[in-house]
Scaffold this motif. Structure first.
Motif, short mmCIF file in Angstrom:
data_model
loop_
_atom_site.label_atom_id
_atom_site.label_comp_id
_atom_site.label_asym_id
_atom_site.label_seq_id
_atom_site.Cartn_x
_atom_site.Cartn_y
_atom_site.Cartn_z
N GLU A 7 0.87 -1.22 0.12
CA GLU A 7 0.18 -0.05 -0.11
C GLU A 7 1.08 1.25 0.01
O GLU A 7 0.42 2.34 -0.66
CB GLU A 7 -1.03 0.05 1.14
N LEU A 8 2.01 1.21 0.56
CA LEU A 8 2.92 2.30 0.71
C LEU A 8 3.52 2.44 -0.72
O LEU A 8 3.61 3.87 -1.34
CB LEU A 8 4.25 2.18 1.51
N LEU A 9 3.59 1.54 -1.59
CA LEU A 9 4.07 1.59 -2.87
C LEU A 9 2.96 1.58 -3.94
O LEU A 9 3.18 1.74 -5.19
CB LEU A 9 4.69 0.33 -3.22
N ASN A 10 1.62 1.84 -3.29
CA ASN A 10 0.43 2.08 -4.23
C ASN A 10 0.31 0.81 -5.32
O ASN A 10 -0.18 1.20 -6.42
CB ASN A 10 0.40 3.24 -4.95
N ILE A 11 0.47 -0.22 -4.81
CA ILE A 11 0.38 -1.35 -5.68
C ILE A 11 -1.06 -2.03 -5.35
O ILE A 11 -1.12 -2.55 -4.07
CB ILE A 11 1.52 -2.28 -5.78
N PRO A 12 -1.98 -2.18 -6.26
CA PRO A 12 -3.35 -2.96 -5.46
C PRO A 12 -2.88 -4.36 -5.11
O PRO A 12 -1.88 -5.06 -5.88
CB PRO A 12 -4.09 -2.74 -6.77
N HIS A 13 -3.86 -5.01 -4.40
CA HIS A 13 -3.59 -6.30 -3.85
C HIS A 13 -5.01 -6.82 -3.65
O HIS A 13 -5.99 -5.98 -3.55
CB HIS A 13 -2.76 -6.60 -2.70
N THR A 14 -5.06 -8.17 -3.77
CA THR A 14 -6.49 -8.74 -3.77
C THR A 14 -7.11 -8.98 -2.14
O THR A 14 -8.21 -9.55 -1.99
CB THR A 14 -6.46 -10.28 -4.42
#
Length: 326
Positions: free
Chosen positions: A97-104
């Protein structure tokens, strides 16, 4: 353009091998026409991405990328298949989330909360959800066995507070069995939970976000050949998992209503599979799994299949839902 998907698997807990199996099932069922899936092993000794030929490429932890043939590969989405730490307890997700990468999965706070059995029970109790009577211990606490028994009764369950797949859990019938069971649980976690035995039908129910709506999946009845639904029962065929459960219409409605309510109370998103004991038609909440097993034989995929949802559709929906939450 096809999206790059990292399927994270492995982890730092006793569940590492189960997670690797789940992650490989996700990899095999993802639509290769739509996605470029990569298996990413998150292990204590290394973080590596694997290509289709099982070649390993070290993950750059600064931006969660890797380099192959002088080309940097970044990810549009991360599919979380890590049971236990650091995927199910929220730690890896806070990094993503700090890297702004979506996850499931759900946001990291919800994952951390639901991974902690005591804290989850404390929250749902405030909303009138029925639970077992429980005692909580930290390692080093003074232990008064008779006082514990006076509160929870015998038999009772002793379990690690932060662990899954039934590692470290014991069903205790006598005072003499208490300390060995407590020591066994402390091998998995420094916090343990001691709960009263609930005499009833055990059921498991998946709640997921599917095509933009909250969906309660068909309920599974758990019938263990062992004294309870332990590791052997879960993974070595010592149980029957009957979907749909052989329960009355009223019981079905009560479980589905409660499972949906708990999902909303905990502000969840993504996958969840919760366990309940039905006592006199009333569901008693045990715990929630936010990264449930995802193999063909696992309970949540069984429930999805009963609902007419294939693994390909289930996994695709998880990715699309996470991308739509941006």
């Amino acid at each position: 353009m096809k999206k790059n998907i990292a399927i994270v698997m492995g982890g730092y807990s006793s569940e590492v091998n189960i997670s690797l199996k789940s992650g490989n099932v996700v990899y095999n069922h993802l639509d290769k026409e739509k996605y470029n899936p990569y298996r990413v092993h998150i292990l204590e000794e290394k973080w590596v991405a694997l290509d289709a030929d099982d070649n390993e490429f070290f993950i750059n932890k600064h931006d969660f990328s890797f380099t192959k043939n002088n080309k940097t590969i970044t990810f549009h989405c991360v599919f979380n298949a890590i049971h236990g730490a650091p995927g199910e307890n929220g730690k890896l997700l806070s990094y993503l989330e700090l890297l702004n990468i979506p996850h499931t999965s759900a946001p990291f706070y919800q994952m951390a909360l639901t991974f902690n059995k005591r804290d989850t029970l404390s929250v749902v109790k405030e909303y009138g959800i029925k639970t077992a009577v429980s005692v909580y211990l930290n390692k080093g606490d003074e232990i008064n066995l008779q006082k514990i028994i006076n509160k929870v009764g015998l038999p009772c369950f002793i379990k690690p507070n932060n662990a899954g797949s039934s590692y470290g859990i014991s069903k205790v019938h006598t005072l003499e069995e208490m300390m060995p069971a407590i020591e066994k649980a402390y091998k998995e976690d420094s916090e343990i939970l001691i709960e009263s035995f609930l005499d009833g039908t055990e059921v498991s129910v998946g709640v997921i976000q599917y095509k933009g709506e909250l969906k309660v999946l068909p309920i599974t009845e758990i019938v263990s050949e062992n004294d309870f639904f332990d590791y052997e029962a879960k993974y070595e065929g010592k149980s029957q998992e009957i979907t749909p459960a052989r329960i009355s219409k009223e019981e079905h409605q009560q479980v589905a209503k409660t499972a949906k309510k708990v999902y909303l109370i905990l502000n969840m998103s993504g996958f969840s599979r919760s366990e309940y004991i039905l006592v006199n038609c009333e569901p008693y909440f045990l715990e929630m799994n936010t990264v449930p097993g995802l193999t063909e034989e696992s309970i949540l995929p069984q429930q999805a299949q009963e609902a007419g949802i294939s693994l390909k559709e289930l996994f695709d929906n998880a990715i699309e839902s996470s991308l739509n939450r941006l």
